[in-house]
Enzyme design. Structure first.
Site, PDB file in Angstrom:
ATOM      1  N   LYS A  93       0.806  -1.230   0.000  1.00 17.03           N
ATOM      2  CA  LYS A  93       0.000   0.000   0.000  1.00 17.03           C
ATOM      3  C   LYS A  93       0.844   1.287   0.000  1.00 17.03           C
ATOM      4  CE  LYS A  93      -4.082  -1.940   2.234  1.00 17.03           C
ATOM      5  NZ  LYS A  93      -5.105  -1.760   3.285  1.00 17.03           N
ATOM      6  N   ASN A 115      -4.994   2.124  -1.410  1.00 19.10           N
ATOM      7  CA  ASN A 115      -5.576   0.779  -1.521  1.00 19.10           C
ATOM      8  C   ASN A 115      -6.438   0.617  -2.772  1.00 19.10           C
ATOM      9  OD1 ASN A 115      -7.901   2.220  -0.711  1.00 19.10           O
ATOM     10  ND2 ASN A 115      -8.778   0.349   0.128  1.00 19.10           N
ATOM     11  N   ASP A 135      -9.769   2.990   2.747  1.00 20.24           N
ATOM     12  CA  ASP A 135      -9.813   2.290   4.043  1.00 20.24           C
ATOM     13  C   ASP A 135     -10.350   3.208   5.147  1.00 20.24           C
ATOM     14  OD1 ASP A 135      -8.799  -0.190   3.201  1.00 20.24           O
ATOM     15  OD2 ASP A 135      -6.726   0.491   3.399  1.00 20.24           O
TER      16      ASP A 135
END
Ligand code: ATR
Length: 275
Positions: free
Chosen positions: A66, A87, A102
């Protein structure tokens, strides 16, 4: 032509994202496929170049890539830049744009799970990648305080030091946090402690916890970590990480297709896979 989507990471075998997105593609009649791609250590740049070259329409990025992917992309959303992790990638006419869903996914889940809480005092447990996504996203919602506690205090301190938050924020040791736990409306567990197949104790002591505190975990397998179990036993309202997983996926799907997908259906798909 069928559009290609996917997720890159290592390991990737147990990802539930393919089930979730492929089900949505068929639900909305989109001619696309989402595939899990295992990317070997040291081969991320090749993988990204390859996905770009074959015209993949978008992809998710998971552990451990990431952060490493950021310099390989053409544009990074400001929130993802602040978090330092991407992400979700969208291919816009050959240019790869990176986002982080996220943190926003966690926020949606929190709003659904604990809707009555306005301007809460919050404590984040952990100072790793997941904690950063949540910390920088929650800051923008204007909490009363946003403290962070971590096993290694120095990591929490550097996170607080690095950020220029508009809300009060302190770094605490796990012991201090356990003492002050009832100062918070919401306590958020972001470490991997207790994630399947491991079991583990709560990363902070909850012996003082009173039932007014709301406890959230980002883990959804198992459905109840030791942290959540202890909080529930003390009368606290609890929320596991399933909503975060579903909403990070829903936000990615929306970035790719422009469609706000049915989150309840996504939740059902994931629960079916978990058995
Ligand atoms: P992620 O991207 O999943 O957040 P990470 O960046 O490796 O993973 O961060 C892991 C977090 O879990 C860290 O906050 C780590 O604490 P340390 O900084 O002290 O290592 C925390 N963590 C991992 N195992 C832990 C344990 N057994 N007890 C308490 N905290 C733990």
């Amino acid at each position: 032509m069928k559009k290609l989507f996917g997720v890159i990471g290592n390991p990737i075998g147990h990802s539930l994202s393919p089930h979730m997105h492929n089900d949505l593609f068929s639900l909305y009649g989109i001619d696309a496929h989402y595939h899990p791609f295992l990317v070997e250590k040291g081969r991320l740049a090749e993988a990204v170049t390859g996905l770009k070259a074959i015209g993949a329409a978008g992809f998710n990025v998971t552990i451990p890539y990431k952060t490493e992917i950021i310099p390989l992309l053409d544009w990074i959303d400001p929130l993802a830049k602040e978090i330092g992790a991407v992400n979700t990638v969208v291919n816009r006419d050959g240019l790869l744009a990176g986002y982080n869903t996220d943190g926003p996914g966690f926020l949606k889940s929190l709003e659904e799970g604990f809707p009555q809480l306005d301007n809460p005092a919050m404590l984040v447990i952990g100072a790793g990648g997941a904690a950063r996504a949540i910390y920088f996203t929650l800051e923008k919602t204007g909490p009363l305080v946003l403290d962070i506690c971590n096993r290694s205090l120095s990591k929490a301190e550097s996170l607080v030091g690095e950020s220029q938050l508009s809300v009060p924020s302190r770094a605490l040791s796990a012991e201090e946090a356990a003492e002050r736990i009832n100062e918070y409306d919401i306590v958020i567990q972001t470490t991997s402690v207790g994630m399947h197949p491991e079991t583990g104790e709560s990363p902070i002591g909850l012996h003082n916890l009173n039932k007014k505190v709301h406890a959230a975990d980002i883990i959804y397998n198992p459905a109840e970590t030791e942290f959540l179990k202890q909080a529930r036993k003390r009368g606290a309202k609890t929320l596991n990480g399933l909503g975060m997983f579903v909403h990070q996926g829903a936000l990615a799907f929306e970035l790719w297709t422009g469609i706000k997908p049915d989150a309840d259906r996504m939740r059902e798909t994931v629960l079916k896979q978990l058995g």
